[in-house]
Structures are given as C-alpha cells and as structure tokens.
Design a protein around this motif. Structure first.
Motif, PDB file in Angstrom:
ATOM      1  N   ILE A  65       0.790  -1.342   0.019  1.00 40.68           N
ATOM      2  CA  ILE A  65       0.097   0.158  -0.123  1.00 40.68           C
ATOM      3  C   ILE A  65       0.973   1.082  -0.196  1.00 40.68           C
ATOM      4  O   ILE A  65       0.655   2.128  -0.764  1.00 40.68           O
ATOM      5  CB  ILE A  65      -0.856  -0.259   1.027  1.00 40.68           C
ATOM      6  N   ARG A  66       1.927   1.312   0.865  1.00 43.54           N
ATOM      7  CA  ARG A  66       3.031   2.469   0.822  1.00 43.54           C
ATOM      8  C   ARG A  66       3.432   2.703  -0.534  1.00 43.54           C
ATOM      9  O   ARG A  66       3.419   3.884  -0.892  1.00 43.54           O
ATOM     10  CB  ARG A  66       3.895   1.979   1.890  1.00 43.54           C
TER      11      ARG A  66
ATOM     12  N   LYS B 228      -8.712  -1.700  -2.185  1.00 47.72           N
ATOM     13  CA  LYS B 228      -9.616  -2.417  -3.119  1.00 47.72           C
ATOM     14  C   LYS B 228      -8.867  -3.048  -4.286  1.00 47.72           C
ATOM     15  O   LYS B 228      -9.202  -4.032  -4.701  1.00 47.72           O
ATOM     16  CB  LYS B 228     -10.506  -1.188  -3.510  1.00 47.72           C
ATOM     17  N   ARG B 229      -7.706  -2.206  -4.792  1.00 45.89           N
ATOM     18  CA  ARG B 229      -7.155  -2.664  -5.925  1.00 45.89           C
ATOM     19  C   ARG B 229      -6.379  -4.204  -5.511  1.00 45.89           C
ATOM     20  O   ARG B 229      -6.178  -5.067  -6.448  1.00 45.89           O
ATOM     21  CB  ARG B 229      -6.175  -1.979  -6.484  1.00 45.89           C
ATOM     22  N   ILE B 230      -5.957  -4.337  -4.356  1.00 44.98           N
ATOM     23  CA  ILE B 230      -5.190  -5.384  -3.865  1.00 44.98           C
ATOM     24  C   ILE B 230      -6.281  -6.492  -3.614  1.00 44.98           C
ATOM     25  O   ILE B 230      -6.034  -7.641  -4.035  1.00 44.98           O
ATOM     26  CB  ILE B 230      -4.345  -4.954  -2.532  1.00 44.98           C
TER      27      ILE B 230
ATOM     28  N   THR C 184      -3.532   8.241  -5.408  1.00 45.03           N
ATOM     29  CA  THR C 184      -4.826   7.532  -5.243  1.00 45.03           C
ATOM     30  C   THR C 184      -4.707   7.519  -3.643  1.00 45.03           C
ATOM     31  O   THR C 184      -4.291   8.243  -3.017  1.00 45.03           O
ATOM     32  CB  THR C 184      -4.482   5.944  -5.805  1.00 45.03           C
ATOM     33  N   THR C 185      -5.914   6.741  -3.255  1.00 42.47           N
ATOM     34  CA  THR C 185      -6.221   7.149  -1.662  1.00 42.47           C
ATOM     35  C   THR C 185      -5.911   5.619  -1.278  1.00 42.47           C
ATOM     36  O   THR C 185      -5.783   4.722  -1.813  1.00 42.47           O
ATOM     37  CB  THR C 185      -7.561   7.223  -1.343  1.00 42.47           C
ATOM     38  N   GLU C 186      -5.595   5.460   0.233  1.00 45.93           N
ATOM     39  CA  GLU C 186      -5.422   4.208   0.664  1.00 45.93           C
ATOM     40  C   GLU C 186      -6.533   3.268   0.505  1.00 45.93           C
ATOM     41  O   GLU C 186      -6.251   2.040   0.325  1.00 45.93           O
ATOM     42  CB  GLU C 186      -5.045   4.373   2.261  1.00 45.93           C
ATOM     43  N   SER C 187      -7.824   3.613   0.843  1.00 47.40           N
ATOM     44  CA  SER C 187      -8.848   2.605   0.618  1.00 47.40           C
ATOM     45  C   SER C 187      -8.750   2.237  -0.876  1.00 47.40           C
ATOM     46  O   SER C 187      -9.167   1.109  -1.102  1.00 47.40           O
ATOM     47  CB  SER C 187     -10.140   3.446   0.927  1.00 47.40           C
TER      48      SER C 187
END
Length: 198
Positions: free
Chosen positions: A139-140, A155-157, A148-151
């Motif tokens: 994520i980092r 979601k992509r993961i 993009t945002t963390e959320s």
C-alpha cells in the motif's frame, strides 16, 4: 534448449523492479504483458473483430484506435464482462509471447504478467516466479507511485488473487519485503535455471 519463465506478483509487490534486476543480472529478455496487450489491442485483427462483436463497433474509434473509456466501462460493469474480455485478449497475448520467445537468442526468456495464473499463461512456461511483499508495504508503494487513496489501494489489492493462492502454484517465491536482499534471491533462482540448461 530454451527455458521460459513467468514472473508475477500483486500490485505493489515490486515485480517490475525484480524483472529489471533479472534483465540486468541474468541478461534475460522480458516480455511485459501489459505493454504488449495494449499494442495487440490496437494491432490484432482477431482482438479487434472479437471486441467489436462483444462490446459494439464503438469500442474502436474512427481513426482505428481503441476507445479505452468504452472498453473500461464494459470491463468493470461485471466480473462476467471482465472474463469475456480477458478470454479474447489473453490467448492472443500468449501466442504473441511464444512467437517472441522463439526469436530471442538468450537461453532463458521471461514473461511478466500480473494475471499470470488467472490467464493460464503458466501452461506455456517451464517455471514461475512469484514476487511477494506484506500488504502494508504494498500500500505504501502504491500511494508513493500513484495518485490514489489508501482505501482505493486496498480495493485494488483485494480484487486480485491473494499471495497465498499464488504461492501454491509458483515454483519460486521472491520475498520483496525490504529485509531480505533481492539480488541474492534472484541469483539463487538464476543459478537453478542455469543448471537446468546444462
């Protein structure tokens, strides 16, 4: 004898970086599926005909180039739509990779694909390599690389197959968690492959 290997990993795992190191350390030519799929979407008459039949003639613009917003809207409308589009594109990419591999002079060639197992590319390969990393680190990396945002990154993961599923299918696992030296892990894979060539 020529060995064909596949390199995969989830978003943010660092598989592209591992590919660049493999190119440098092992002098291995690499076929990047995403880039080649974009080219084939424009050039392949097989893909063009099938996408027009599936999505409609507006999926290509009057100048002949792919109308990406229309394809993306269709693709993400449902999982079934994504499967239909992938079933058109992946076989053409696989065939293109095999033709490309035959032309290479190197004894080891590689294919890089995020959806290596999902697309069935492993059927055309001798060995597969999975690049993994902890989710928080992934994520980092995504946040650093993409706007993009963390959320959204999470979601992509989540829409991709998990590392656990892929570990059961891969021949080699490279842990890109920034604690284990990457070069040593890659050299170990390359050493094994070179023995197989003897």
């Amino acid at each position: 004898m020529k060995l064909k290997i596949g390199i995969t990993g989830g978003i943010g795992s660092g598989k592209s970086y591992v590919c660049h190191l493999m190119e440098k350390l092992g002098h291995i030519p690499i076929y990047y599926c995403d880039e080649e799929a974009k080219r084939l979407n424009e050039e392949s008459p097989i893909i063009r005909k099938a996408l027009c039949e599936l999505v409609g003639p507006d999926v290509y613009m009057q100048n002949g180039s792919l109308n990406k917003p229309i394809l993306i809207n269709y693709l993400f409308a449902s999982a079934e739509h994504a499967q239909q589009v992938n079933a058109i594109i992946h076989p053409v990419v696989k065939e293109d990779f095999l033709k490309w591999a035959e032309k290479q002079q190197a004894p080891i060639v590689a294919l890089e694909a995020a959806l290596l197992f999902e697309a069935g590319y492993q059927d055309s390969l001798d060995y597969t390599v999975l690049v993994t990393a902890p989710e928080d680190l992934r994520i980092r990396r995504i946040l650093k690389r993409d706007q993009t945002t963390e959320s959204a990154a999470r979601k992509r993961i989540q829409v991709q197959s998990s590392d656990e599923e892929k570990k059961a299918l891969a021949n080699f696992i490279i842990n890109n968690d920034e604690t284990q030296p990457l070069q040593e892990q890659i050299e170990s894979v390359l050493a094994y492959l070179r023995v197989k060539l003897l």
